[in-house]
Scaffold this motif. Structure first.
Motif, PDB file in Angstrom:
ATOM      1  N   ALA A  34       0.834  -1.211   0.000  1.00 43.66           N
ATOM      2  CA  ALA A  34       0.000   0.000   0.000  1.00 43.66           C
ATOM      3  C   ALA A  34       0.863   1.254   0.000  1.00 43.66           C
ATOM      4  CB  ALA A  34      -0.906  -0.005   1.231  1.00 43.66           C
ATOM      5  N   MET A  35       2.045   1.161   0.598  1.00 44.51           N
ATOM      6  CA  MET A  35       2.966   2.293   0.664  1.00 44.51           C
ATOM      7  C   MET A  35       3.648   2.546  -0.686  1.00 44.51           C
ATOM      8  SD  MET A  35       6.082   2.699   3.417  1.00 44.51           S
ATOM      9  CE  MET A  35       7.030   1.330   2.720  1.00 44.51           C
ATOM     10  N   LEU A  36       3.933   1.478  -1.432  1.00 44.44           N
ATOM     11  CA  LEU A  36       4.684   1.606  -2.675  1.00 44.44           C
ATOM     12  C   LEU A  36       3.813   1.647  -3.927  1.00 44.44           C
ATOM     13  CD1 LEU A  36       7.636  -0.897  -2.014  1.00 44.44           C
ATOM     14  CD2 LEU A  36       7.610   1.569  -1.653  1.00 44.44           C
ATOM     15  N   ALA A  37       2.612   1.058  -3.860  1.00 44.09           N
ATOM     16  CA  ALA A  37       1.757   0.956  -5.047  1.00 44.09           C
ATOM     17  C   ALA A  37       1.092   2.294  -5.367  1.00 44.09           C
ATOM     18  CB  ALA A  37       0.692  -0.113  -4.838  1.00 44.09           C
ATOM     19  N   THR A  38       0.760   2.486  -6.640  1.00 39.65           N
ATOM     20  CA  THR A  38       0.081   3.720  -7.064  1.00 39.65           C
ATOM     21  C   THR A  38      -1.411   3.659  -6.788  1.00 39.65           C
ATOM     22  OG1 THR A  38      -0.134   2.785  -9.292  1.00 39.65           O
ATOM     23  CG2 THR A  38       1.783   4.176  -8.864  1.00 39.65           C
ATOM     24  N   ASN A  39      -1.941   2.446  -6.555  1.00 40.43           N
ATOM     25  CA  ASN A  39      -3.369   2.253  -6.312  1.00 40.43           C
ATOM     26  C   ASN A  39      -3.532   1.287  -5.137  1.00 40.43           C
ATOM     27  OD1 ASN A  39      -6.087   1.140  -6.460  1.00 40.43           O
ATOM     28  ND2 ASN A  39      -6.252   2.089  -8.484  1.00 40.43           N
ATOM     29  N   ILE A  45      -0.880  -7.392  -4.662  1.00 37.74           N
ATOM     30  CA  ILE A  45      -0.376  -8.056  -5.871  1.00 37.74           C
ATOM     31  C   ILE A  45       0.948  -8.780  -5.621  1.00 37.74           C
ATOM     32  CG2 ILE A  45       0.637  -7.609  -8.152  1.00 37.74           C
ATOM     33  CD1 ILE A  45      -1.638  -5.724  -8.728  1.00 37.74           C
ATOM     34  N   PRO A  46       1.932  -8.167  -4.924  1.00 37.62           N
ATOM     35  CA  PRO A  46       3.181  -8.902  -4.664  1.00 37.62           C
ATOM     36  C   PRO A  46       2.962 -10.207  -3.917  1.00 37.62           C
ATOM     37  CG  PRO A  46       3.489  -6.572  -4.242  1.00 37.62           C
ATOM     38  CD  PRO A  46       2.010  -6.770  -4.449  1.00 37.62           C
ATOM     39  N   LEU A  47       2.088 -10.194  -2.904  1.00 30.65           N
ATOM     40  CA  LEU A  47       1.809 -11.420  -2.164  1.00 30.65           C
ATOM     41  C   LEU A  47       1.096 -12.434  -3.051  1.00 30.65           C
ATOM     42  CD1 LEU A  47       1.895 -12.950   0.508  1.00 30.65           C
ATOM     43  CD2 LEU A  47      -0.291 -11.902   1.108  1.00 30.65           C
ATOM     44  N   SER A  48       0.182 -11.960  -3.885  1.00 26.69           N
ATOM     45  CA  SER A  48      -0.531 -12.856  -4.792  1.00 26.69           C
ATOM     46  C   SER A  48       0.433 -13.505  -5.786  1.00 26.69           C
ATOM     47  CB  SER A  48      -1.619 -12.084  -5.543  1.00 26.69           C
ATOM     48  OG  SER A  48      -2.531 -11.495  -4.642  1.00 26.69           O
ATOM     49  N   LEU A  49       1.367 -12.706  -6.322  1.00 30.74           N
ATOM     50  CA  LEU A  49       2.368 -13.246  -7.242  1.00 30.74           C
ATOM     51  C   LEU A  49       3.319 -14.196  -6.520  1.00 30.74           C
ATOM     52  CD1 LEU A  49       3.192 -10.088  -9.388  1.00 30.74           C
ATOM     53  CD2 LEU A  49       1.876 -12.104 -10.068  1.00 30.74           C
ATOM     54  N   GLN A  50       3.521 -13.936  -5.242  1.00 32.17           N
ATOM     55  CA  GLN A  50       4.328 -14.855  -4.430  1.00 32.17           C
ATOM     56  C   GLN A  50       3.661 -16.220  -4.361  1.00 32.17           C
ATOM     57  OE1 GLN A  50       5.532 -13.229  -0.615  1.00 32.17           O
ATOM     58  NE2 GLN A  50       5.413 -15.247   0.333  1.00 32.17           N
ATOM     59  N   PHE A  51       2.360 -16.234  -4.089  1.00 29.30           N
ATOM     60  CA  PHE A  51       1.634 -17.502  -4.042  1.00 29.30           C
ATOM     61  C   PHE A  51       1.559 -18.148  -5.422  1.00 29.30           C
ATOM     62  CE2 PHE A  51      -0.536 -15.793  -0.081  1.00 29.30           C
ATOM     63  CZ  PHE A  51       0.105 -16.683   0.761  1.00 29.30           C
ATOM     64  N   LEU A  52       1.405 -17.334  -6.466  1.00 28.49           N
ATOM     65  CA  LEU A  52       1.372 -17.863  -7.825  1.00 28.49           C
ATOM     66  C   LEU A  52       2.715 -18.498  -8.179  1.00 28.49           C
ATOM     67  CD1 LEU A  52      -0.273 -18.179 -10.420  1.00 28.49           C
ATOM     68  CD2 LEU A  52       0.616 -15.954 -11.165  1.00 28.49           C
ATOM     69  N   LEU A  99      10.477  -3.704  -7.840  1.00 28.82           N
ATOM     70  CA  LEU A  99      11.481  -4.480  -7.114  1.00 28.82           C
ATOM     71  C   LEU A  99      10.847  -5.272  -5.973  1.00 28.82           C
ATOM     72  CD1 LEU A  99      14.677  -2.242  -6.766  1.00 28.82           C
ATOM     73  CD2 LEU A  99      14.448  -4.417  -7.977  1.00 28.82           C
ATOM     74  N   PHE A 100       9.842  -4.693  -5.357  1.00 31.37           N
ATOM     75  CA  PHE A 100       9.096  -5.387  -4.307  1.00 31.37           C
ATOM     76  C   PHE A 100       8.483  -6.673  -4.860  1.00 31.37           C
ATOM     77  CE2 PHE A 100       5.149  -5.142  -1.378  1.00 31.37           C
ATOM     78  CZ  PHE A 100       5.738  -6.013  -0.474  1.00 31.37           C
ATOM     79  N   ILE A 101       7.969  -6.606  -6.070  1.00 29.41           N
ATOM     80  CA  ILE A 101       7.400  -7.789  -6.721  1.00 29.41           C
ATOM     81  C   ILE A 101       8.475  -8.842  -6.981  1.00 29.41           C
ATOM     82  CG2 ILE A 101       6.393  -8.619  -8.896  1.00 29.41           C
ATOM     83  CD1 ILE A 101       4.731  -6.049  -8.962  1.00 29.41           C
ATOM     84  N   VAL A 102       9.670  -8.403  -7.450  1.00 31.15           N
ATOM     85  CA  VAL A 102      10.768  -9.340  -7.707  1.00 31.15           C
ATOM     86  C   VAL A 102      11.159 -10.080  -6.427  1.00 31.15           C
ATOM     87  CG1 VAL A 102      13.196  -9.545  -8.381  1.00 31.15           C
ATOM     88  CG2 VAL A 102      11.672  -8.038  -9.676  1.00 31.15           C
ATOM     89  N   GLY A 103      11.308  -9.345  -5.330  1.00 36.25           N
ATOM     90  CA  GLY A 103      11.640  -9.962  -4.053  1.00 36.25           C
ATOM     91  C   GLY A 103      10.576 -10.944  -3.603  1.00 36.25           C
ATOM     92  N   SER A 104       9.311 -10.588  -3.829  1.00 38.70           N
ATOM     93  CA  SER A 104       8.191 -11.464  -3.446  1.00 38.70           C
ATOM     94  C   SER A 104       8.205 -12.753  -4.251  1.00 38.70           C
ATOM     95  CB  SER A 104       6.865 -10.730  -3.646  1.00 38.70           C
ATOM     96  OG  SER A 104       6.787  -9.590  -2.810  1.00 38.70           O
TER      97      SER A 104
END
Length: 390
Positions: A34-39, A45-52, A99-104
């Motif tokens: 929520a701090m980094l996302a534009t919406n 989304i990062p956590l969801s992609l982590q589970f995916l 980058l947050f998504i990559v780490g996730s």
């Protein structure tokens, strides 16, 4: 027997350390998002992609374990978690959602390896001890229940200019310890039996196994669905603070893993079916208390019952899955079944962020009545029993 006990102990501690990093991420990922996302609706989304990522890499990881051994992949998974946490820490400094998504994603790959800790313990014991081995490994998660939320509670603002930075640096350091512990594990290769390897389709089409996969998948996805949105609701909507969020998640994790000290014995005495039914009932009460109010006590009860429900459904389902395959069938069966489970988990996480942002906490909880009803009716009608290989 001594090697089996040693491996189970190592895997239990490794489970605790791995889940500690996971729990730290679960508590904070939505808030960092929520701090980094534009919406705001993108926050999970990062956590969801982590589970995916977990879902997509489970089968390759399982096959690689069959080729190179579980130890090598467990060490690689721990290394991936270490690097992933460091990338997330840098994403906070750089204010980079990408980058947050990559780490996730790297954390997701690590968790894909961690999912096989329970099977590694079960594969090296006799059939009647598998449920106890699985539950004892999962019991290691109690370490995470104590350490993870406390790390989150006291470290999130250590660097006032970079909220949550210290938390992820500490999460990375935990994986250094985990890597060291996992290096001592010695897992025997499964003995090949003289029995003919069955087609994967024939194994997966067993009604009892279908229910076991469904129970584990629904149990895990409901937990993901509820837990993903909880910190957002407590901190951002109800304004109850990070400390309240950490306390609620802490007791949620205790409820997830502490029962594992005796879940295996309960399964041995009463059977998987009754244990899974109790898990479903606990989920129903969890939803009830979650909808009932927005105090810390309401969240505490709802998440505690959610954790208990997860344990009974996940351990009950995993026990049947572990008993469903011959040694030479395990790599493909365990990989495919966990792939199915984590497709459900990823869907739960994706939906949590969207529904919470657009419909609110109470409405998103109402939607859980659908999967709870489906799995309850399925278990009542089909009446799954413990699988026994011929």
């Amino acid at each position: 027997m001594e090697l089996e006990k040693r491996n189970t102990l190592i895997l239990s501690v490794a489970q605790g350390l791995s889940i500690t990093t996971t729990s730290i991420n679960m508590i904070n990922t939505g808030l960092v998002g929520a701090m980094l996302a534009t919406n705001p609706s993108y926050s999970t989304i990062p956590l969801s992609l982590q589970f995916l990522t977990i879902a997509l890499t489970l089968i390759p990881v399982s096959l690689l374990m069959g080729k190179f051994g579980r130890r090598s992949m467990f060490l690689l998974g721990s290394l991936a978690a270490f690097i992933g946490c460091l990338i997330i820490a840098f994403s906070i400094i750089d204010k980079s959602f990408h980058l947050f998504i990559v780490g996730s994603i790297l954390l997701g790959f690590s968790q894909a390896n961690q999912q096989f800790y329970r099977y590694a313990a079960a594969d090296n014991v006799s059939n009647n001890l598998k449920s106890k081995a699985i539950s004892l490994v999962l019991a290691g998660g109690v370490i995470a229940a104590v350490v993870g939320p406390e790390v989150s509670r006291y470290s999130f603002d250590l660097f006032p200019d970079y909220i949550y930075l210290a938390t992820y640096l500490l999460a990375a350091s935990i994986q250094i310890i985990n890597f060291t512990i996992l290096s001592f594990i010695k897992i025997k290769k499964p003995e090949v039996t003289a029995k003919k390897i069955r087609p994967l389709k024939d194994i997966l089409m067993q009604k009892t196994l279908i229910i076991a996969i469904l129970a584990a998948a629904v149990g895990y996805s409901l937990m993901s669905f509820i837990m993903t949105a909880t910190p957002l609701q407590i901190v951002n909507i109800c304004k109850l603070g990070n400390s309240a969020s950490s306390t609620v998640i802490q007791w949620h994790i205790i409820a997830m893993f502490a029962p594992s000290f005796f879940t295996g014995s309960i399964i041995s005495r009463f059977g998987n079916r009754k244990v899974m039914l109790v898990g479903i009932i606990l989920y129903a009460f969890s939803v009830f208390f979650g909808i009932l109010g927005d105090t810390v006590l309401n969240f505490w009860i709802a998440l505690f019952l959610c954790g208990l429900g997860w344990n009974f459904l996940y351990v009950g389902g995993s026990d049947i899955i572990a008993k469903s395959a011959l040694p030479e069938e395990r790599a493909k069966v365990q990989g495919v079944t966990d792939f199915i489970i984590f497709v459900f988990v990823a869907m739960g996480s994706f939906l949590a962020g969207y529904l919470h942002s657009n419909l609110g906490w109470e409405i998103m909880l109402f939607y859980t009545i659908i999967p709870i009803s489906v799995i309850f009716i399925s278990i009542i009608i089909i009446k799954p029993q413990n699988l026994k290989l011929n």
